[in-house]
Design an enzyme around this catalytic site. Sequence first.
Site, PDB file in Angstrom:
ATOM      1  N   SER A  23      41.481  42.668  47.743  1.00  0.00           N
ATOM      2  CA  SER A  23      41.418  41.311  48.263  1.00  0.00           C
ATOM      3  C   SER A  23      41.039  41.057  49.505  1.00  0.00           C
ATOM      4  CB  SER A  23      42.762  40.741  48.319  1.00  0.00           C
ATOM      5  OG  SER A  23      42.937  40.898  47.010  1.00  0.00           O
TER       6      SER A  23
ATOM      7  N   THR B 144      34.554  46.520  45.957  1.00  0.00           N
ATOM      8  CA  THR B 144      35.931  46.816  46.016  1.00  0.00           C
ATOM      9  C   THR B 144      35.962  48.306  46.388  1.00  0.00           C
ATOM     10  OG1 THR B 144      36.529  45.095  44.543  1.00  0.00           O
ATOM     11  CG2 THR B 144      38.099  46.947  44.709  1.00  0.00           C
ATOM     12  N   GLU B 145      36.866  48.563  46.903  1.00  0.00           N
ATOM     13  CA  GLU B 145      37.326  50.144  47.214  1.00  0.00           C
ATOM     14  C   GLU B 145      38.814  50.441  47.015  1.00  0.00           C
ATOM     15  OE1 GLU B 145      36.222  50.925  51.598  1.00  0.00           O
ATOM     16  OE2 GLU B 145      34.327  50.664  51.140  1.00  0.00           O
TER      17      GLU B 145
ATOM     18  N   GLN C 291      56.641  20.315  14.123  1.00  0.00           N
ATOM     19  CA  GLN C 291      56.245  19.340  15.356  1.00  0.00           C
ATOM     20  C   GLN C 291      56.191  20.500  16.625  1.00  0.00           C
ATOM     21  OE1 GLN C 291      59.198  16.479  16.025  1.00  0.00           O
ATOM     22  NE2 GLN C 291      58.624  15.177  14.360  1.00  0.00           N
TER      23      GLN C 291
ATOM     24  N   ILE D 260      34.229  49.179  39.425  1.00  0.00           N
ATOM     25  CA  ILE D 260      32.913  48.792  39.552  1.00  0.00           C
ATOM     26  C   ILE D 260      32.360  48.355  38.126  1.00  0.00           C
ATOM     27  CG2 ILE D 260      30.634  48.630  40.468  1.00  0.00           C
ATOM     28  CD1 ILE D 260      33.129  48.670  42.372  1.00  0.00           C
TER      29      ILE D 260
ATOM     30  N   GLU E  77      36.986  39.260  41.025  1.00  0.00           N
ATOM     31  CA  GLU E  77      36.306  37.852  41.528  1.00  0.00           C
ATOM     32  C   GLU E  77      37.208  37.019  42.476  1.00  0.00           C
ATOM     33  OE1 GLU E  77      33.137  37.475  41.354  1.00  0.00           O
ATOM     34  OE2 GLU E  77      32.531  38.777  39.571  1.00  0.00           O
TER      35      GLU E  77
HETATM   36  C1  FAD Z   1      38.084  45.197  35.005  1.00  0.00           C
HETATM   37  C2  FAD Z   1      37.740  44.960  36.453  1.00  0.00           C
HETATM   38  C3  FAD Z   1      36.561  45.016  36.772  1.00  0.00           C
HETATM   39  C4  FAD Z   1      36.075  44.736  38.087  1.00  0.00           C
HETATM   40  N1  FAD Z   1      34.711  44.673  38.463  1.00  0.00           N
HETATM   41  C5  FAD Z   1      34.333  44.848  40.003  1.00  0.00           C
HETATM   42  C6  FAD Z   1      32.882  44.992  40.336  1.00  0.00           C
HETATM   43  O1  FAD Z   1      32.124  45.109  39.448  1.00  0.00           O
HETATM   44  N2  FAD Z   1      32.791  45.050  41.567  1.00  0.00           N
HETATM   45  C7  FAD Z   1      33.845  45.175  42.619  1.00  0.00           C
HETATM   46  O2  FAD Z   1      33.505  45.134  43.828  1.00  0.00           O
HETATM   47  N3  FAD Z   1      35.083  44.982  42.194  1.00  0.00           N
HETATM   48  C8  FAD Z   1      35.412  44.766  41.023  1.00  0.00           C
HETATM   49  N4  FAD Z   1      36.862  44.618  40.504  1.00  0.00           N
HETATM   50  C9  FAD Z   1      37.792  44.946  41.496  1.00  0.00           C
HETATM   51  C10 FAD Z   1      38.492  43.461  41.880  1.00  0.00           C
HETATM   52  O3  FAD Z   1      37.606  42.554  42.596  1.00  0.00           O
HETATM   53  C11 FAD Z   1      39.890  43.804  42.549  1.00  0.00           C
HETATM   54  O4  FAD Z   1      40.575  44.225  41.693  1.00  0.00           O
HETATM   55  C12 FAD Z   1      40.333  42.416  43.367  1.00  0.00           C
HETATM   56  O5  FAD Z   1      39.647  41.947  44.169  1.00  0.00           O
HETATM   57  C13 FAD Z   1      41.829  42.705  43.693  1.00  0.00           C
HETATM   58  O6  FAD Z   1      41.799  43.803  44.580  1.00  0.00           O
HETATM   59  P1  FAD Z   1      42.931  44.996  44.429  1.00  0.00           P
HETATM   60  O7  FAD Z   1      42.848  45.091  42.625  1.00  0.00           O
HETATM   61  O8  FAD Z   1      42.765  45.992  45.260  1.00  0.00           O
HETATM   62  O9  FAD Z   1      44.505  44.146  44.494  1.00  0.00           O
HETATM   63  P2  FAD Z   1      45.031  44.082  45.938  1.00  0.00           P
HETATM   64  O10 FAD Z   1      44.207  43.315  46.703  1.00  0.00           O
HETATM   65  O11 FAD Z   1      45.713  45.170  46.417  1.00  0.00           O
HETATM   66  O12 FAD Z   1      46.218  43.062  45.538  1.00  0.00           O
HETATM   67  C14 FAD Z   1      47.238  43.239  44.821  1.00  0.00           C
HETATM   68  C15 FAD Z   1      48.067  41.936  44.666  1.00  0.00           C
HETATM   69  O13 FAD Z   1      48.275  41.502  46.054  1.00  0.00           O
HETATM   70  C16 FAD Z   1      48.016  40.157  46.260  1.00  0.00           C
HETATM   71  N5  FAD Z   1      47.512  39.728  47.741  1.00  0.00           N
HETATM   72  C17 FAD Z   1      46.663  40.582  48.444  1.00  0.00           C
HETATM   73  N6  FAD Z   1      46.473  39.975  49.549  1.00  0.00           N
HETATM   74  C18 FAD Z   1      47.105  38.798  49.619  1.00  0.00           C
HETATM   75  C19 FAD Z   1      47.586  37.696  50.366  1.00  0.00           C
HETATM   76  N7  FAD Z   1      46.868  37.511  51.781  1.00  0.00           N
HETATM   77  N8  FAD Z   1      48.444  36.632  50.299  1.00  0.00           N
HETATM   78  C20 FAD Z   1      49.050  36.835  49.106  1.00  0.00           C
HETATM   79  N9  FAD Z   1      48.741  37.727  48.033  1.00  0.00           N
HETATM   80  C21 FAD Z   1      47.842  38.639  48.270  1.00  0.00           C
HETATM   81  C22 FAD Z   1      46.913  40.018  45.241  1.00  0.00           C
HETATM   82  O14 FAD Z   1      46.666  38.756  45.149  1.00  0.00           O
HETATM   83  C23 FAD Z   1      47.272  40.815  44.273  1.00  0.00           C
HETATM   84  O15 FAD Z   1      48.115  39.918  43.416  1.00  0.00           O
HETATM   85  C24 FAD Z   1      37.029  44.567  39.254  1.00  0.00           C
HETATM   86  C25 FAD Z   1      38.382  44.716  38.566  1.00  0.00           C
HETATM   87  C26 FAD Z   1      38.682  44.869  37.279  1.00  0.00           C
HETATM   88  C27 FAD Z   1      40.356  44.855  37.014  1.00  0.00           C
END
Ligand code: FAD
Length: 392
Positions: A146, A140-141, A287, A171, A371
């Site tokens: 996503s 992730t960046e 209940q 990460i 994930e």
């Molecule tokens: C505690 C923690 C640990 C983590 N550990 C790791 C790690 O070890 N390694 C790593 O690489 N990453 C890690 N991550 C990152 C994680 O994988 C990402 O946060 C995740 O993939 C979502 O990316 P984003 O937060 O940028 O959200 P975004 O991708 O910006 O998404 C924001 C919202 O938009 C929605 N969205 C995006 N695209 C679409 C679409 N096409 N259609 C509908 N909805 C959409 C998403 O579902 C979400 O609700 C971690 C995150 C957390 C919180």
Amino acid sequence: MTRTSATADPIELLAGPGLLSSEEREIQLTVRRFVADRIRPGIGKWFEEGVFPQEIAVELGALGLLGMHLEGYGCAGTNAVSYGLACMELEAADSGLRSFVSVQGSLAMFAIRRFGSEEQRRQWLPRMAAGEAIGCFGLTEPDFGSNPAGMRTTARRDGDDWVLDGTKMWITNGGIADVAVVWARTDDGIRGFLVPRGTPGFATNDIHSKLSMRASVTSELVLDRCRLPADAVLPEAHGLGGPLACLNEARFGIVFGVLGAARDCLTAALEYSVTRQQFDRPIAGFQLTQEKLTNMSLELVKGYLLALRLGRLKDEGSLRAEQVSAGKLNNVREAIAIAREARTILGANGVTLEYPVLRHANNLESVLTYEGTSEIHTLVVGQALTGISAYR
Ligand SMILES: Cc1cc2nc3c(=O)[nH]c(=O)nc-3n(C[C@H](O)[C@H](O)[C@H](O)COP(=O)(O)OP(=O)(O)OC[C@H]3O[C@@H](n4cnc5c(N)ncnc54)[C@H](O)[C@@H]3O)c2cc1C
């Protein structure tokens, strides 16, 4: 009015025994005992203070829980169901602990085992299996979660060397990792690299102020003209399929893992409800409370049967990605609903760290997002059902 001993484990009560082999059950109970002795006493404090107890790593290694479903190189080589059950027991204590094990085994070690050279495997896997070396997985960046295909981190050749530039975000284990598996864009598509701690041009910054996964290290990885030797690349990973294969492994562990958090919440709510008196009777006698407990138990046991089915498919070698997505989507969604419902049964006490329910619920907010978010897994299943991709 009092609870029978059978109701101590709602899964046992409703699904009955006999679904597991004696070896699987033994592994499950071993992890449950470890968690009771070593994690439960300290977890509330670790969560409150925002620390991951790093000394636990070698104990997890000694139990064979790191890379436990991988073969060779010091790994235990158990079946997938056993790995899932271990995740469930670990996450019954805290999702942060299960995250550590998932990232170490299913993301970092799996990447090296599946895509690494023989030399890379020998260098890292035995120490990682023992918990003496810790790994992380940087995909992730800041601007690409996503949609990792858009990543901006680059790796370019300079003579025989590679030079990496970019930033990875969120990460798990980043700040404590001895080796980072970093995915970067090259002229030849997306490739994976092993970046040892201390490499010039590589730095980590831990992310603080989290309200979720507080007993887990989450970090930013910064690569600034980070020079690596030619053999730092994972030779067998070409394209986004590499990291996605690793994520599929970790997601499988989550399908089981979150059920542990849910079970812990349900157990806490059950115990509380039979002792807490209001209107001169235990609240378990109302209940409305019984309906909550029943519905929570039904979802827990359905999730467990789904997880077991997926585990058996994985052990047969026929588990498909959309099935893992369905399992992750359903079980995380239901686990967080159970955690929130359990919180209501505990009333005001439910908002404290004296009880595990809101800690679990907060952790599960991260699990809902990492994930693959629940929305993305919905689209994976939707595409499998309709044949139409709705991502863009
Ligand atoms: C505690 C923690 C640990 C983590 N550990 C790791 C790690 O070890 N390694 C790593 O690489 N990453 C890690 N991550 C990152 C994680 O994988 C990402 O946060 C995740 O993939 C979502 O990316 P984003 O937060 O940028 O959200 P975004 O991708 O910006 O998404 C924001 C919202 O938009 C929605 N969205 C995006 N695209 C679409 C679409 N096409 N259609 C509908 N909805 C959409 C998403 O579902 C979400 O609700 C971690 C995150 C957390 C919180």
